[in-house]
Design an enzyme around this catalytic site. Structure first.
Site, PDB file in Angstrom:
ATOM      1  N   ASP A 151      -9.356  51.039 -81.622  1.00  0.00           N
ATOM      2  CA  ASP A 151      -9.462  49.624 -82.096  1.00  0.00           C
ATOM      3  C   ASP A 151      -9.172  48.570 -81.271  1.00  0.00           C
ATOM      4  O   ASP A 151      -9.026  48.890 -80.043  1.00  0.00           O
ATOM      5  CB  ASP A 151      -8.478  49.562 -83.113  1.00  0.00           C
ATOM      6  CG  ASP A 151      -8.920  48.934 -84.449  1.00  0.00           C
ATOM      7  OD1 ASP A 151      -9.919  48.130 -84.536  1.00  0.00           O
ATOM      8  OD2 ASP A 151      -8.290  49.262 -85.605  1.00  0.00           O
ATOM      9  N   GLU A 184     -14.620  47.664 -82.152  1.00  0.00           N
ATOM     10  CA  GLU A 184     -14.314  46.487 -81.620  1.00  0.00           C
ATOM     11  C   GLU A 184     -14.925  45.418 -82.417  1.00  0.00           C
ATOM     12  O   GLU A 184     -14.763  44.208 -82.102  1.00  0.00           O
ATOM     13  CB  GLU A 184     -14.754  46.832 -80.110  1.00  0.00           C
ATOM     14  CG  GLU A 184     -14.674  45.567 -79.102  1.00  0.00           C
ATOM     15  CD  GLU A 184     -15.990  44.616 -79.474  1.00  0.00           C
ATOM     16  OE1 GLU A 184     -16.295  43.560 -78.821  1.00  0.00           O
ATOM     17  OE2 GLU A 184     -17.048  44.962 -80.146  1.00  0.00           O
ATOM     18  N   TRP A 185     -15.533  45.848 -83.492  1.00  0.00           N
ATOM     19  CA  TRP A 185     -16.023  45.036 -84.669  1.00  0.00           C
ATOM     20  C   TRP A 185     -17.414  43.905 -84.146  1.00  0.00           C
ATOM     21  O   TRP A 185     -17.619  43.083 -84.991  1.00  0.00           O
ATOM     22  CB  TRP A 185     -14.794  43.971 -85.064  1.00  0.00           C
ATOM     23  CG  TRP A 185     -13.672  44.641 -85.252  1.00  0.00           C
ATOM     24  CD1 TRP A 185     -13.378  45.743 -85.884  1.00  0.00           C
ATOM     25  CD2 TRP A 185     -12.395  43.970 -84.697  1.00  0.00           C
ATOM     26  NE1 TRP A 185     -12.190  46.136 -85.888  1.00  0.00           N
ATOM     27  CE2 TRP A 185     -11.207  44.957 -85.145  1.00  0.00           C
ATOM     28  CE3 TRP A 185     -11.878  42.935 -84.147  1.00  0.00           C
ATOM     29  CZ2 TRP A 185      -9.899  45.096 -84.987  1.00  0.00           C
ATOM     30  CZ3 TRP A 185     -10.343  42.647 -84.013  1.00  0.00           C
ATOM     31  CH2 TRP A 185      -9.568  43.617 -84.283  1.00  0.00           C
ATOM     32  N   GLY A 186     -17.789  44.428 -83.039  1.00  0.00           N
ATOM     33  CA  GLY A 186     -19.082  43.690 -82.616  1.00  0.00           C
ATOM     34  C   GLY A 186     -18.896  42.227 -81.938  1.00  0.00           C
ATOM     35  O   GLY A 186     -19.582  41.599 -81.706  1.00  0.00           O
ATOM     36  N   ASP A 187     -17.365  42.127 -81.593  1.00  0.00           N
ATOM     37  CA  ASP A 187     -17.076  40.544 -80.981  1.00  0.00           C
ATOM     38  C   ASP A 187     -17.585  40.571 -79.699  1.00  0.00           C
ATOM     39  O   ASP A 187     -17.744  39.385 -79.387  1.00  0.00           O
ATOM     40  CB  ASP A 187     -15.389  40.660 -81.065  1.00  0.00           C
ATOM     41  CG  ASP A 187     -14.857  40.472 -82.307  1.00  0.00           C
ATOM     42  OD1 ASP A 187     -15.570  40.372 -83.201  1.00  0.00           O
ATOM     43  OD2 ASP A 187     -13.636  40.426 -82.249  1.00  0.00           O
ATOM     44  N   ASN A 188     -17.750  41.541 -79.001  1.00  0.00           N
ATOM     45  CA  ASN A 188     -18.325  41.518 -77.405  1.00  0.00           C
ATOM     46  C   ASN A 188     -19.462  42.269 -77.416  1.00  0.00           C
ATOM     47  O   ASN A 188     -19.833  42.894 -76.224  1.00  0.00           O
ATOM     48  CB  ASN A 188     -17.201  42.079 -76.607  1.00  0.00           C
ATOM     49  CG  ASN A 188     -15.915  41.218 -76.807  1.00  0.00           C
ATOM     50  OD1 ASN A 188     -15.815  39.968 -75.915  1.00  0.00           O
ATOM     51  ND2 ASN A 188     -14.902  41.470 -77.355  1.00  0.00           N
ATOM     52  N   ASP A 206     -14.519  44.717 -91.133  1.00  0.00           N
ATOM     53  CA  ASP A 206     -14.151  45.617 -91.932  1.00  0.00           C
ATOM     54  C   ASP A 206     -15.055  45.712 -93.104  1.00  0.00           C
ATOM     55  O   ASP A 206     -15.412  44.700 -93.596  1.00  0.00           O
ATOM     56  CB  ASP A 206     -12.666  45.948 -92.344  1.00  0.00           C
ATOM     57  CG  ASP A 206     -11.672  46.467 -91.233  1.00  0.00           C
ATOM     58  OD1 ASP A 206     -12.384  46.640 -89.888  1.00  0.00           O
ATOM     59  OD2 ASP A 206     -10.470  46.644 -91.455  1.00  0.00           O
TER      60      ASP A 206
HETATM   61  C1  GLA Z   1      -8.966  47.736 -88.136  1.00  0.00           C
HETATM   62  C2  GLA Z   1     -10.186  48.514 -88.208  1.00  0.00           C
HETATM   63  C3  GLA Z   1      -9.960  49.464 -89.439  1.00  0.00           C
HETATM   64  C4  GLA Z   1      -8.890  50.475 -89.468  1.00  0.00           C
HETATM   65  C5  GLA Z   1      -7.482  49.364 -89.181  1.00  0.00           C
HETATM   66  C6  GLA Z   1      -6.480  50.479 -89.207  1.00  0.00           C
HETATM   67  O1  GLA Z   1      -9.061  46.716 -89.274  1.00  0.00           O
HETATM   68  O2  GLA Z   1     -11.335  47.792 -88.223  1.00  0.00           O
HETATM   69  O3  GLA Z   1     -11.283  50.378 -89.535  1.00  0.00           O
HETATM   70  O4  GLA Z   1      -8.871  51.247 -88.470  1.00  0.00           O
HETATM   71  O5  GLA Z   1      -7.710  48.429 -88.335  1.00  0.00           O
HETATM   72  O6  GLA Z   1      -5.379  49.319 -89.086  1.00  0.00           O
END
Ligand code: GLA
Length: 404
Positions: A151, A184-188, A206
Site C-alpha cells: 500500500d 498505489e491508487w494510480g497516483d504516480n 478504493d
Molecule cells: C488502502 C487500500 C485498501 C485497503 C486499506 C487498508 O485504503 O487502498 O485497499 O488495503 O488501505 O487500510
C-alpha cells in the site's frame, strides 16, 4: 574503456525509470490473479479463524475449482516489531502465527497473501515496511507467503518507482515467488512503469459498493463501480500477461442489486482486472454464489490472450464493449448504465468491430458468428438481429465464435 562502459550503463538507466538488475518473479500472473481479500467486508476485524474458515469455504463451495487461489489478509494483522526489527503477527488475533496459517492454507491447495505498506505506517496505522523492506520480505518468505499487497499510506517524500522497486528487489532477494500487487491508487501512473516492478497495480482509489457514487472520507474518496470503470480510460494498452490494471477488490455480495453485481463482475472480467472477492465466503445467498462462480464469465477474465476490452460505441447510458479472445473468439458486452431497462434490437451487420491494439477486427457482413450468453447459456447467431432486454444497471454478455 572503463569510461565507455559507464556511459553505456548511464544511457541504459536513463532509458528506463526502473533499474534492470533485479527482476520480479515471472509466470505468477499469466492471467489476472484470482482470490479473496479480507478488507472490503472485515476491515481491521480479522483473525486466524476467519482466514482458516474462508480457506475452507473456498474449497467447499467449488470456488477453488473455479480458479480462485489466493486467500489474502489485508491490513491490521500486524503486531509490533521485535527487538531486532522483525515484524510479528498480532499475538491475540493470530496466536498460532503466520507459518501455521500458511501451512493450513497450503494444505488445501490454496495460497496465502499478506499486506504491507511502503511508508512508515499502513493505512490502518500498523507498522509499514519503510526501512525494513529486505527484512520483511525475508520474514514473509519464511512464513510461506505467496502474495504481497503493498500500500501507499504514510509515504511522505518517497518516490513511488523507487519504493516499489525496492520491495520488488527485496522479494527477489528473499527468493520466494511472491506475487507483487502494487496498491498505489494510480497516483504516480504505475501503468507506465509497473510492468517491470509488479504483477498488478491499482489504477484508482478504493472501491465502494454502489453503482455510481462518490463516497467521501474527508481527505479522499471511495468510488462506485461506474466511477472506477470511467477511470480506466486509456489504460487498456498497459495491461497484459504478467502485469494487470487492478480495478480494486470485488464488491459482489456487498449490498448492490443482483443486476449491478452481475454487471460489476462482468466488467472486471472484460477488463482483465484481478478477481479478488471481498464478501464473506462463509455465508452468502445462492444468487451471489452463482455470480462469483460463473465459469463462462471467469473464462473471459482468464483468457490466455490477455487483452482487456475495448469500448467501441456509446450513446447516452448505453455502451458496447468487445474483448478479443484467444482462438479468434470475441466477447461482447452491452452495458446499460441507465435507470430503466433497455429494449435492445441490434443488427450485427451494421456494426463491425475493429481493435487497433490487438489488430483484430470482425465484420459480421462477411461471416456468421455463433454466440452464447455467458450468464444464461442461451445461444444464437449473428445472422439474425439480437433482440434482448438489458436490465437497468445491467449487462448482456456474449461469447462469439466464428462459424455457421
Ligand atoms: C488502502 C487500500 C485498501 C485497503 C486499506 C487498508 O485504503 O487502498 O485497499 O488495503 O488501505 O487500510
Amino acid at each position: 574503456m572503463k569510461r565507455c562502459a559507464s556511459l553505456i550503463l548511464a544511457a541504459t538507466i536513463a532509458a528506463s525509470p526502473v533499474a534492470a538488475w533485479a527482476q520480479k518473479f515471472d509466470g505468477l500472473a499469466a492471467t489476472p490473479q484470482m482470490g479473496w481479500n479480507s478488507w472490503n467486508k472485515f476491515a481491521c476485524d480479522i483473525d486466524e479463524k476467519l482466514i482458516r474458515e474462508t480457506a475452507d469455504a473456498m474449497v467447499k463451495l467449488g470456488l477453488k475449482d473455479a480458479g480462485y487461489q489466493y486467500i489474502n489478509i489485508d491490513d491490521c494483522w500486524h503486531g509490533a516489531r521485535d527487538g531486532n526489527g522483525n515484524i510479528q503477527a498480532d499475538p491475540q488475533r493470530f496466536p498460532s502465527g503466520m507459518k501455521a496459517l500458511s501451512d493450513y492454507v497450503h494444505a488445501r491447495g490454496l495460497k496465502l497473501g499478506i499486506y504491507s505498506d511502503a511508508g512508515d505506517k499502513t493505512c490502518g496505522g500498523r507498522p509499514g515496511s519503510r526501512g525494513h523492506e529486505y527484512q520483511d520480505a525475508k520474514t514473509y518468505a519464511a512464513w510461506g507467503i505467496d502474495y504481497l499487497k503493498y500500500d501507499w499510506c504514510e509515504t511522505k517524500g518517497l518516490n513511488a518507482v523507487g519504493a516499489y522497486t525496492t520491495m520488488r528487489d527485496a522479494i527477489r532477494a528473499a527468493n520466494r515467488p511472491i506475487l507483487f500487487s502494487m496498491c498505489e491508487w494510480g497516483d504516480n501512473k504505475p501503468w507506465e512503469w509497473g510492468a517491470d516492478v509488479g504483477h498488478s497495480w491499482r489504477t484508482t482509489g478504493d472501491i465502494y459498493p454502489c453503482w455510481d457514487c462518490e463516497k467521501s472520507a474527508g481527505s479522499w474518496s471511495a468510488w462506485g463501480v461506474m466511477r472506477i470503470l470511467d477511470m480506466q480510460a486509456g489504460l487498456r494498452k498497459y495491461a497484459g500477461p504478467g502485469h494487470w490494471n487492478d480495478m480494486d477488490m470485488l464488491e459482489v455480495g456487498m449490498g448492490m442489486t443482483e443486476d449491478e453485481d452481475r454487471a460489476h463482475f462482468s466488467i472486471w472480467a472484460m477488463l482483465n482486472s484481478p478477481l479478488i472477492l471481498g464478501n464473506d465466503l462463509r455465508s452468502m445467498p445462492d444468487s451471489v454464489k452463482k455470480i462469483i462462480g460463473r465459469r463462462d464469465v471467469i473464462a473471459l477474465n482468464q483468457d490466455p490472450l490477455g487483452v482487456p476490452a475495448l469500448r467501441f460505441w456509446k450513446q447516452g447510458p448505453v455502451e458496447l464493449w468487445a474483448k478479443p479472445l484467444a482462438n479468434d473468439e470475441w466477447a461482447f458486452m452491452v452495458l446499460n448504465r441507465g435507470e430503466s431497462a433497455l429494449p435492445l434490437h441490434y443488427d450485427w451487420k451494421q456494426n463491425a468491430i475493429a481493435d487497433d491494439l490487438s489488430k483484430r477486427e470482425v465484420d459480421f457482413k462477411k461471416a456468421t458468428w455463433q454466440w452464447t450468453d455467458a450468464w444464461t447459456g442461451k445461444t444464437g447467431d449473428t445472422s439474425k438481429r439480437l433482440d434482448a432486454t438489458v436490465p437497468s444497471h445491467g449487462v448482456l454478455l456474449l461469447r462469439l465464435k466464428k462459424g455457421a
